[in-house]
Write a protein that holds these residues in place. Structure first.
Motif, PDB file in Angstrom:
ATOM      1  N   LEU A  47       8.913  -2.823   6.288  1.00  0.00           N
ATOM      2  CA  LEU A  47      10.101  -1.869   6.943  1.00  0.00           C
ATOM      3  C   LEU A  47       9.454  -0.826   7.008  1.00  0.00           C
ATOM      4  N   LEU A  48       8.161   0.213   6.365  1.00  0.00           N
ATOM      5  CA  LEU A  48       7.875   1.465   6.921  1.00  0.00           C
ATOM      6  C   LEU A  48       7.197   0.689   8.048  1.00  0.00           C
ATOM      7  N   GLY A  49       6.913   0.158   8.819  1.00  0.00           N
ATOM      8  CA  GLY A  49       6.402   0.532   9.752  1.00  0.00           C
ATOM      9  C   GLY A  49       7.602   0.013  11.006  1.00  0.00           C
ATOM     10  N   ARG A  50       8.738  -0.652  10.678  1.00  0.00           N
ATOM     11  CA  ARG A  50       9.418  -0.993  11.383  1.00  0.00           C
ATOM     12  C   ARG A  50      10.729   0.812  11.514  1.00  0.00           C
ATOM     13  N   LEU A 102       6.991  10.709   3.877  1.00  0.00           N
ATOM     14  CA  LEU A 102       7.932  10.582   2.651  1.00  0.00           C
ATOM     15  C   LEU A 102       8.633   9.513   2.774  1.00  0.00           C
ATOM     16  N   PHE A 103       9.255   8.702   3.187  1.00  0.00           N
ATOM     17  CA  PHE A 103       9.193   7.170   3.556  1.00  0.00           C
ATOM     18  C   PHE A 103       7.926   6.310   2.455  1.00  0.00           C
ATOM     19  N   PRO A 131       6.388   3.036  -2.059  1.00  0.00           N
ATOM     20  CA  PRO A 131       5.975   3.456  -2.929  1.00  0.00           C
ATOM     21  C   PRO A 131       4.768   2.377  -2.908  1.00  0.00           C
ATOM     22  N   ALA A 132       3.408   2.652  -3.015  1.00  0.00           N
ATOM     23  CA  ALA A 132       2.220   1.916  -3.085  1.00  0.00           C
ATOM     24  C   ALA A 132       1.777   0.922  -3.934  1.00  0.00           C
ATOM     25  N   ALA A 133       1.791  -0.040  -4.335  1.00  0.00           N
ATOM     26  CA  ALA A 133       1.759  -1.255  -5.553  1.00  0.00           C
ATOM     27  C   ALA A 133       0.645  -0.455  -6.549  1.00  0.00           C
ATOM     28  N   GLY A 134       0.391   0.700  -6.783  1.00  0.00           N
ATOM     29  CA  GLY A 134      -0.283   0.815  -8.171  1.00  0.00           C
ATOM     30  C   GLY A 134       0.857   2.343  -8.209  1.00  0.00           C
TER      31      GLY A 134
END
Length: 213
Positions: free
Chosen positions: A96-99, A201-202, A208-211
């Motif tokens: 999603l972030l890459g898109r 921001l996205f 969010p990161a997995a952690g």
């Protein structure tokens, strides 16, 4: 014989200029019409104003487009084609972030090539509401694309299963339209720093990161 010659001359005047590149001329008319539309609105997008901007005669404009509505449809179709291309580039990324990053970058490239496209994407929604005859062209291609991205992210596990797909898509659309408005009407130049902050921001909030979950 002389009468036939005059008839041929008159017929040619109403048609495409001899030797003209039809596709290039049509594209030139559409771009000029979009620029006039951005400056004057749909009511001010007259063939007279477009002829003045392009240097083409009004009969030549009428060879390509029957009237203002026909020309407006061509402007919308070109914008849809541009958005479709940006979307096609974006979905090549698996995340999603890459898109979102690819889509924003593609939109930036469009703005660099043609500064009239961004203002049209913004103003088209207003013209749709002001002019009932344009209702058939009012649907934005951006929202369905964003809904697809969010839905795919839910299916892949990038976003929570209880994510409200349409709400998140609307939030993304509002954010992207805000960036487009800034590019179109503030004249502040390079959007690079803004888009980098937008993607950051996205990354921190939407994906969010997995952690951090």
């Amino acid at each position: 014989m002389q009468r036939k010659s005059r008839a041929k001359t008159a017929q040619r005047a109403l048609g495409r200029p001899v030797g003209a590149d039809s596709a290039r001329t049509r594209k030139e008319i559409v771009r000029a019409a979009r620029e006039v539309l951005n400056e004057r609105g749909y009511s001010g997008m007259t063939f007279q104003a477009i002829a003045k901007r392009t240097g083409l005669s009004r009969p030549t404009l009428h060879y390509y487009f029957a009237g203002r509505e026909d020309l407006y449809v061509a402007i919308v179709e070109e914008a849809r084609s541009v958005i479709a291309h940006c979307a096609t580039v974006a979905v090549e990324s698996p995340t999603l972030l890459g898109r979102l990053t690819a889509f924003v970058d593609a939109i930036r490239e469009v703005d660099t090539r043609d500064r009239s496209m961004m203002p049209f994407l913004i103003s088209a929604r207003l013209e749709y509401h002001r002019n009932p005859e344009l209702q058939a062209t009012g649907d934005s291609p951006i929202r369905p694309f964003l809904c697809r991205l969010v839905d795919d992210a839910v299916r892949s596990g990038e976003l929570s299963p209880d994510t409200e797909v349409e709400v998140v898509a609307d939030m993304l659309q509002v954010t992207l339209y805000g960036m487009a408005f800034h590019a179109a009407f503030t004249g502040s130049g390079d959007l690079g720093p803004i888009t980098r902050q937008l993607i950051a921001l996205f990354a921190r909030g939407l994906v969010p990161a997995a952690g951090d979950e």
